[in-house]
Design a protein around this motif. Structure first.
Motif, PDB file in Angstrom:
ATOM      1  N   ALA A   1       0.828  -1.205   0.000  1.00 32.32           N
ATOM      2  CA  ALA A   1       0.000   0.000   0.000  1.00 32.32           C
ATOM      3  C   ALA A   1       0.865   1.259   0.000  1.00 32.32           C
ATOM      4  CB  ALA A   1      -0.943  -0.009   1.205  1.00 32.32           C
TER       5      ALA A   1
ATOM      6  N   LEU B   1     -10.203  -3.151   1.947  1.00 29.01           N
ATOM      7  CA  LEU B   1      -8.784  -3.387   1.691  1.00 29.01           C
ATOM      8  C   LEU B   1      -8.522  -3.537   0.192  1.00 29.01           C
ATOM      9  CD1 LEU B   1      -7.956  -5.907   4.581  1.00 29.01           C
ATOM     10  CD2 LEU B   1      -6.944  -3.639   4.295  1.00 29.01           C
TER      11      LEU B   1
ATOM     12  N   THR C   1      -7.900   1.824   1.775  1.00 29.95           N
ATOM     13  CA  THR C   1      -7.132   0.650   2.189  1.00 29.95           C
ATOM     14  C   THR C   1      -6.342   0.926   3.456  1.00 29.95           C
ATOM     15  OG1 THR C   1      -6.938  -0.183  -0.083  1.00 29.95           O
ATOM     16  CG2 THR C   1      -5.297  -0.949   1.508  1.00 29.95           C
TER      17      THR C   1
ATOM     18  N   VAL D   1      -2.025  -6.780  -1.013  1.00 37.12           N
ATOM     19  CA  VAL D   1      -3.263  -6.620  -0.248  1.00 37.12           C
ATOM     20  C   VAL D   1      -4.205  -7.787  -0.522  1.00 37.12           C
ATOM     21  CG1 VAL D   1      -5.318  -5.176   0.052  1.00 37.12           C
ATOM     22  CG2 VAL D   1      -3.059  -4.120  -0.051  1.00 37.12           C
TER      23      VAL D   1
END
Length: 422
Positions: free
Chosen positions: A33, A97, A134, A195
């Protein structure tokens, strides 16, 4: 006569440690991320802006990053609150997410393909909204999934991943600098993949139906507010975090232009210079993060480490302010990494120790994340007049980094106001 046997003392059930596979998956997702969102902030966005608007690059960069950062600071607690309330059969965290990363990927493709500052701004705004959905959810997994006794160590690992992401992003930018699409698409594709792995590993549960009030306009306003009277420790932690991140952002936002304007790098070679400085700072960060997180858990203390880390960051900024050579800048980067590593390892754990409501973890951690998103917006805005002070070329980097040092020291001192944690 019957003898009454004394009852055995009551024992508190021991919460098992979080499984290793979950910690590894969280760390990889954190890496992915932040690789997605920080690579543009540190390297590729400044390169892209300089390619499109070379004569006005500092102001144009400020415009692009500021709009995106404003949306990030709004989106983080907003999507966090929605995550807390999500009753999907897939859980309350997993949809946000993965969905956020997919939206972020789409936004960065717009940045890569856009040919104007307006297109870059629009794409970056979309990317910030997606990735911050996220990040808000990912941050909530620390109080959700990790027992308190592990949080310092796990927080240290997650903090380390942030700087590993900067290092990996710098390396990717240096390798892909000739191709704008790959420069933005590759890091964000890695982010989606990592993720997705976490989503597979995570044992998530949906929110209990009826537990939260309907999310109306009144609730939306409350999303961005934490009562200083009811939760003073959490609010002081937010203020301290904001000021320290202002100091950190002064380097992460403007180091590319510092290398170009002071040390002779060009838009074609600056990614290599940033890669070298990131290698050095990451070495310091590994040491600072490992030592800070482990010692904090062992001693059961958070505040002294945050205080010391902020002072170390400030000292590094003073050295950077007066660095006359790239070698001195590298030495300061090592010191900067030590302070940043210790800070990232401990401050998130401190926040979870004074969290207002565990059931609202994503919302409250989203509010906390405003403290590190807002500096991305404010630093470019405030930097323009600061850089212009006494400098016809708008390159007074010394004053900019000295201001960063001052606010970092102020932030580290204010952590002493947090009374509910040691």
């Amino acid at each position: 006569m019957t003898t009454v046997q004394p009852r055995p003392p009551a024992t508190t059930p021991t919460v098992p440690d979080a499984p290793t596979r979950l910690v590894v998956a969280m760390a990889l997702a954190q890496l992915g991320a932040y690789l997605t969102i920080l690579t543009p902030v540190i390297v590729t966005m400044s390169i892209r802006v300089a390619q499109i608007a070379p004569d006005d690059k500092a102001a144009a960069l400020g415009t692009v990053l500021s709009v995106g950062a404003v949306l990030a600071l709004i989106g983080n607690p907003f999507f966090g609150a929605l995550s807390d309330r999500t009753t999907s059969r897939f859980g309350r965290r997993r949809p946000w997410l993965l969905g956020g990363m997919i939206v972020g990927f789409a936004g960065l493709l717009v940045v890569a393909l856009g040919g104007s500052i307006g297109a870059l701004t629009a794409g970056w705004a979309l990317a910030q909204l997606g990735v911050n959905a996220t990040l808000a959810t990912l941050t909530a997994l620390l109080p959700d999934q990790i027992p308190a006794r592990q949080r310092g160590r796990v927080s240290g690992i997650l903090g380390l991943m942030t700087s590993v992401a900067i290092l990996a992003g710098s390396a990717l930018a240096a390798a892909l600098a000739g191709n704008a699409v790959l420069m933005f698409a590759v890091p964000s594709a890695i982010g989606v993949a990592t993720v997705a792995l976490l989503v597979v590993v995570l044992k998530d549960r949906p929110a209990e139906k009826g537990h939260f009030a309907p999310y109306r306009l009144k609730e939306l306003a409350r999303t961005f507010y934490v009562s200083p009277r009811r939760h003073p420790d959490f609010v002081w932690n937010i203020v301290s975090r904001f000021l320290i991140w202002m100091g950190l952002a002064s380097v992460t936002t403007y180091q590319a232009y510092l290398l170009i304007d002071r040390f002779g790098y060009t838009t074609d070679t600056v990614a290599t210079g940033i890669l070298l400085s990131t290698l050095v700072s990451t070495g310091g960060l590994v040491v600072g993060s490992a030592a800070g997180g482990t010692l904090s858990d062992r001693l059961g203390r958070r505040k002294p480490f945050v205080l010391g880390a902020g002072i170390v960051v400030a000292l590094a900024l003073v050295v950077i302010a007066f660095a006359g050579s790239f070698a001195v800048f590298l030495a300061a980067s090592l010191l900067f990494g030590l302070g940043q590593g210790a800070y990232l390892a401990v401050d998130l754990a401190l926040a979870t120790d004074v969290l207002p409501d565990p059931d609202d973890a994503a919302k409250d951690m989203g509010v906390l994340n405003i403290a590190n998103a807002l500096p991305q917006s404010l630093v470019p805005i405030l930097a323009a007049p600061i850089l212009a002070v006494g400098s016809a070329g708008n390159t007074n980097y010394s004053l900019l980094f000295l201001c960063g040092a001052a606010v970092a020291i102020a932030g580290s001192l204010l952590v002493r106001m947090v009374r509910g944690a040691r």
